[in-house]
Design a protein around this motif. Sequence first.
Motif, short mmCIF file in Angstrom:
data_model
loop_
_atom_site.label_atom_id
_atom_site.label_comp_id
_atom_site.label_asym_id
_atom_site.label_seq_id
_atom_site.Cartn_x
_atom_site.Cartn_y
_atom_site.Cartn_z
N ALA A 18 0.81 -1.12 0.16
CA ALA A 18 -0.18 0.15 0.26
C ALA A 18 0.88 1.36 0.07
O ALA A 18 0.51 2.23 -0.68
CB ALA A 18 -0.88 0.03 1.12
N ARG A 19 1.99 1.26 0.94
CA ARG A 19 2.77 2.42 0.65
C ARG A 19 3.46 2.53 -0.48
O ARG A 19 3.55 3.83 -1.01
CB ARG A 19 3.91 1.93 1.92
N GLU A 20 3.85 1.56 -1.20
CA GLU A 20 4.44 1.51 -2.50
C GLU A 20 3.61 2.29 -3.51
O GLU A 20 3.79 3.08 -4.28
CB GLU A 20 5.19 0.41 -2.86
N ALA A 21 2.29 1.61 -3.39
CA ALA A 21 1.46 2.31 -4.45
C ALA A 21 1.04 3.64 -4.08
O ALA A 21 0.83 4.44 -5.21
CB ALA A 21 0.12 1.30 -4.27
N ALA A 22 0.91 3.95 -2.89
CA ALA A 22 0.81 5.35 -2.62
C ALA A 22 1.81 6.37 -3.20
O ALA A 22 1.67 7.42 -3.86
CB ALA A 22 0.68 5.66 -1.13
N GLY A 23 2.91 6.03 -2.92
CA GLY A 23 4.35 6.72 -3.42
C GLY A 23 4.10 6.69 -5.10
O GLY A 23 4.47 7.75 -5.78
N ALA A 24 3.97 5.42 -5.88
CA ALA A 24 3.90 5.60 -7.16
C ALA A 24 2.54 6.36 -7.80
O ALA A 24 2.72 7.31 -8.63
CB ALA A 24 3.62 4.20 -7.62
N LEU A 25 1.60 6.41 -7.25
CA LEU A 25 0.27 7.30 -7.35
C LEU A 25 0.92 8.74 -7.23
O LEU A 25 0.32 9.44 -8.19
CB LEU A 25 -0.72 6.95 -6.60
N ALA A 26 1.53 9.12 -6.23
CA ALA A 26 2.04 10.50 -5.99
C ALA A 26 2.68 10.79 -7.25
O ALA A 26 2.85 11.99 -7.91
CB ALA A 26 2.72 10.75 -4.82
N ARG A 27 3.90 10.06 -7.42
CA ARG A 27 4.69 10.41 -8.64
C ARG A 27 3.90 10.78 -9.95
O ARG A 27 4.23 11.72 -10.78
CB ARG A 27 5.70 9.15 -8.95
N HIS A 28 3.15 9.87 -10.33
CA HIS A 28 2.42 9.99 -11.50
C HIS A 28 1.42 11.10 -11.41
O HIS A 28 1.43 11.72 -12.39
CB HIS A 28 1.64 8.45 -11.95
N ALA A 29 0.74 11.35 -10.25
CA ALA A 29 0.09 12.42 -10.40
C ALA A 29 0.81 13.78 -10.77
O ALA A 29 0.10 14.54 -11.34
CB ALA A 29 -0.91 12.50 -9.06
N LEU A 30 1.88 13.91 -10.14
CA LEU A 30 2.70 15.02 -10.18
C LEU A 30 3.27 15.36 -11.45
O LEU A 30 3.65 16.13 -11.75
CB LEU A 30 3.67 14.83 -9.17
N GLU A 31 3.25 14.34 -12.35
CA GLU A 31 3.77 14.47 -13.75
C GLU A 31 2.50 14.89 -14.70
O GLU A 31 2.61 15.59 -15.72
CB GLU A 31 3.94 13.27 -14.35
N LEU A 32 1.10 15.19 -14.14
CA LEU A 32 0.15 15.85 -14.82
C LEU A 32 0.44 17.41 -14.92
O LEU A 32 0.78 17.99 -13.96
CB LEU A 32 -1.26 15.85 -14.07
N PRO A 33 0.31 17.86 -16.29
CA PRO A 33 0.47 19.32 -16.34
C PRO A 33 -0.49 19.99 -15.57
O PRO A 33 0.04 21.16 -15.22
CB PRO A 33 0.38 19.46 -17.80
N ALA A 34 -1.58 19.42 -15.40
CA ALA A 34 -2.68 20.39 -14.56
C ALA A 34 -2.05 20.55 -12.94
O ALA A 34 -2.31 21.71 -12.42
CB ALA A 34 -3.90 19.70 -14.73
N LEU A 35 -1.50 19.82 -12.56
CA LEU A 35 -0.95 19.61 -11.16
C LEU A 35 0.26 20.51 -11.08
O LEU A 35 0.67 21.15 -10.14
CB LEU A 35 -0.91 18.33 -10.61
#
Length: 181
Positions: free
Chosen positions: A6-23
Amino acid sequence: MTADVAREAAGALARHALELPALAGARTVAAYVSVGNEPGTLPLLDALLTRGARVLLPVLLPDNDLDWGAYAGEGSLARVRHGGKMALFEPSGERLGPDAVLGADVVLLPGLAVDGRGMRLGRGGGSYDRVLARLAGAGAHPALVVLLYDTEVVAHLPAEAHDRPVQAAVTPSGVRRFTDA
């Protein structure tokens, strides 16, 4: 799912989300603190704060509408139980009112699933349907992004007239954009 997975998934989710131009250019992000089996959001919330974004978190009102408060780190959260519902982590500071979401550049939404059209399935309480209707009624057009696990991206979900599509889904394995949204 183990705590490590779950911790690894949360970290990966954050990395991908931060790549969004909107963010990347967002000054204000309306988000939420994950609970239960939802993908973890704290790494993303903290990364947004570090980037200098103002992060708004929901406060559940008795009628299931949402008020908002500013996130100032994990220590600014209070665990709140709402009747027979699950306990939520909410900001403990000043309440900004339900219309505070109108100033968000991006709204990060929880969900149970999303389909290929970007139609999101929520938990059924209608809280985020109200938020999305409030945004539409005010002519606000923030980027709408749902945070999910990979298995929660499905081929088709039923939709009702009030449902609003999201522009993207972020999962631990990447970002899926929806062109119809």
